[in-house]
Design an enzyme around this catalytic site. Structure first.
Site, PDB file in Angstrom:
ATOM      1  CG  ASP A 292     -48.704 -92.272 -34.508  1.00 49.65           C
ATOM      2  OD1 ASP A 292     -47.991 -92.209 -33.806  1.00 49.65           O
ATOM      3  OD2 ASP A 292     -48.825 -92.982 -35.540  1.00 49.65           O
TER       4      ASP A 292
ATOM      5  N   GLY B 123     -47.577 -97.109 -26.091  1.00 48.86           N
ATOM      6  CA  GLY B 123     -47.571 -97.580 -24.828  1.00 48.86           C
ATOM      7  C   GLY B 123     -46.368 -96.928 -23.931  1.00 48.86           C
TER       8      GLY B 123
ATOM      9  CG  ASP C 241     -46.551 -99.460 -36.141  1.00 45.78           C
ATOM     10  OD1 ASP C 241     -46.899 -98.922 -35.137  1.00 45.78           O
ATOM     11  OD2 ASP C 241     -46.344 -99.059 -37.148  1.00 45.78           O
TER      12      ASP C 241
HETATM   13  C1  GLA Z   1     -47.253 -95.393 -36.593  1.00 43.69           C
HETATM   14  C2  GLA Z   1     -48.584 -96.122 -36.173  1.00 43.69           C
HETATM   15  C3  GLA Z   1     -49.248 -97.040 -37.086  1.00 43.69           C
HETATM   16  C4  GLA Z   1     -49.481 -95.926 -38.232  1.00 43.69           C
HETATM   17  C5  GLA Z   1     -48.286 -95.308 -38.775  1.00 43.69           C
HETATM   18  C6  GLA Z   1     -48.732 -94.264 -39.852  1.00 43.69           C
HETATM   19  O1  GLA Z   1     -46.251 -96.325 -37.023  1.00 43.69           O
HETATM   20  O2  GLA Z   1     -48.126 -96.963 -34.999  1.00 43.69           O
HETATM   21  O3  GLA Z   1     -50.381 -97.468 -36.674  1.00 43.69           O
HETATM   22  O4  GLA Z   1     -50.710 -94.979 -37.874  1.00 43.69           O
HETATM   23  O5  GLA Z   1     -47.786 -94.590 -37.735  1.00 43.69           O
HETATM   24  O6  GLA Z   1     -47.528 -93.433 -40.356  1.00 43.69           O
END
Ligand code: GLA
Length: 522
Positions: A287, A326, A347
């Site tokens: 991430d 993305g 998200d």
């Molecule tokens: C981001 C990701 C989520 C999750 C959180 C965890 O927001 O997009 O899917 O993994 O981080 O902190």
């Protein structure tokens, strides 16, 4: 504390009085610096730390690296993974305000503090939004340099990372974030693995049990990533999940910190990949979050490539999931950096609006999905309670048409039979897992009604008729427009029965927020 403060004020007052009587002119010019010298640092300059314990034994840390020059305060503020530069200030130790900003892609993030120096402590008030009740923080002096952003590591030159041979169909499994966020722990993961194996989820194809953010602790003296109190033994947990015939996934960031502010893999990519392999990890979600302070969006491919290479080097099959909302059209380069899937949006939330905005927004991306490499419109919310059963069927149908990863995001230990039935609809899963690996797209749209189709292996086809309106709506389209002729066999995948072709057009009344999903066989 209060007594020390009174003494300090008394001393200051008397001492200043003496100096004022003896050297009035000198004091006028130099009193500020003189007091400064007596006090150590009575101005705000220095490195200040706010440290809040998490229940897992880790700490949430914010550093205020301040420099006071007369009435101006400059410097930086690091709130876990966010690194802000101070842009505006007013006042001084007796009362000040700070406004700091950071660039986040095309957006700007902003934080604001009001503060006061009380004794050795910096008392701060901050609000997310002006109308919120302020949060109170207390900062203490920290050694200079502590908490500073690490030095920038130049990303590697680009090359193509060979395909790891995994995820020939979209990954299926579960992820902890949507339901548990930071409350995920060893016992929960074991319970989820038990439920996945015994409920029929595993039999329907669900395989990966993925731990999202907040499992991490800090690194040991050798730089090895540690687990926090919630995960006492990751290897033992992997063994347990494997004993159920399932696989275990984990999460990290290419930055120094993850999105939740935990330890990331920055500068430790190969070491972390080795650790994951030694633990028996089968899937990594990686991430961007904390990397944004050190790298531009344009550097993302090279940064992701680094972990892609590292995972291949460890010789354990590990699915590689890219998570960066993305940005930079990741679908165009995700496969080249070794990605098996890449998030295409921000998200998801457990609401109709969020789910449909994401799901129906994927039409342009169909051409970038192929076996081994998938667009990921985020995890499922089915069973989390924010949508109706009808809406969750729409969610499942849309994700199947999109060849999206099916990562359940609910509590599998306590799901209702209705939730289980939606998640384990074999006919819909067969569309999702189709071997041809071609993502579906929109065929027709009029107002709130849409028809999407997906070509399937062997000439079959999935057709989904969606009604995005609140009220029921009748959709009628010529059979030929749906690619259905007199020789076709049409099956309703939610009703589990054949659809009889009558007349020249398909016509059905679709419930509000509902779907009719069909498989057309030659
Ligand atoms: C981001 C990701 C989520 C999750 C959180 C965890 O927001 O997009 O899917 O993994 O981080 O902190």
């Amino acid at each position: 504390m209060r007594r020390t403060e009174t003494k300090r004020r008394w001393f200051l007052c008397n001492f200043s009085l003496l100096v004022v009587t003896a050297f009035p002119l000198v004091v006028a010019n130099f009193s500020y610096r003189f007091v400064n010298a007596r006090q150590g640092n009575v101005d705000l300059s220095g490195n200040w730390l706010v440290q809040t314990p998490n229940s897992d034994g880790t700490f949430r840390r914010s550093y205020f690296n301040l420099k006071q020059e007369g009435p101006r305060i400059t410097g930086s503020i690091r709130v876990t993974q966010f690194y802000y530069l101070i842009q505006e200030s007013t006042g001084g130790p007796d009362g000040f305000t700070l406004v700091a900003t950071m660039k986040d892609g095309k957006n700007e993030r902003r934080v604001q503090y009001e503060g006061k120096l009380i004794g050795d402590e910096l008392h701060l008030l901050t609000r997310r939004r002006p109308e919120d009740k302020p949060t109170e923080l207390v900062a203490h002096r920290a050694p200079a340099g502590e908490g500073a952003m690490p030095a920038r590591i130049e990303p590697p030159a680009r090359h193509k990372v060979p395909y790891n041979g995994l995820a020939k169909t979209p990954p299926m499994g579960w992820n902890s974030w949507n339901k548990f966020a930071s409350r995920v722990d060893d016992a929960t993961v074991r319970g989820i693995a038990d439920a996945m194996a015994s409920s029929g989820m595993k039999a329907a194809g669900y395989l990966y049990v993925n731990i999202d953010d907040t499992w991490e602790a800090e690194r040991d003296a050798q730089g090895n990533i540690q687990t926090n109190k919630k995960f006492p033994n990751m290897k033992a947990l992997a063994d347990y999940v494997h004993s159920k015939g399932l696989k275990l996934g984990i999460y990290s960031s290419p930055g120094p910190n993850t999105c939740a502010g935990y330890e990331g893999s920055y500068g430790h990519e190969e070491q972390d990949a080795r650790t994951y392999a030694a633990w028996g990890i089968d899937y990594l979600k990686y991430d961007w979050c904390g990397a944004r302070n050190l790298h531009s969006d344009e550097e993302m491919p090279a940064v992701y490539q680094k972990m892609g290479d590292a995972l291949l080097k460890v010789k354990r099959p590990i699915v590689y999931s890219l998570c960066q909302d993305g940005r930079l059209d990741v679908w165009k380069w995700g496969a080249e950096v070794g990605g098996n899937l890449w998030r295409t949006t921000g998200d998801i939330r457990d609401t109709w609006d969020s789910m449909t905005r994401i799901g129906f927004g994927q039409n342009e991306l169909a051409q970038w999905a192929q076996p081994g490499h998938w667009n990921d419109p985020d995890m499922l919310e089915i069973g989390n309670g924010g949508m109706s059963e009808t809406e969750y069927k729409t969610h499942m149908s849309l994700w199947a048409i999109l060849a999206a990863p099916l990562l359940a995001g609910n509590d599998l230990r306590s799901m209702t039979p209705a939730t289980l039935a939606i998640l384990t609809n074999r006919d819909v899963i067969a569309v999702n897992q189709d071997k041809a690996g071609r993502q579906g797209s929109r065929l027709w749209k009029a107002g709130d009604q849409e028809i999407w189709t997906r070509p399937l292996a062997g000439g079959d086809k999935a057709v989904a008729v969606f009604n995005r309106a609140v009220e029921p709506a009748t959709v009628s389209r010529p059979w030929t427009e749906l690619g259905i002729n007199s020789k076709s066999k049409v099956r309703d995948l939610w009703e589990h029965k054949p659809i009889v072709m009558e007349g020249t057009a398909y016509s059905a009344t679709i419930p509000g927020h509902g779907v009719v999903m069909m498989r057309v066989s030659r």
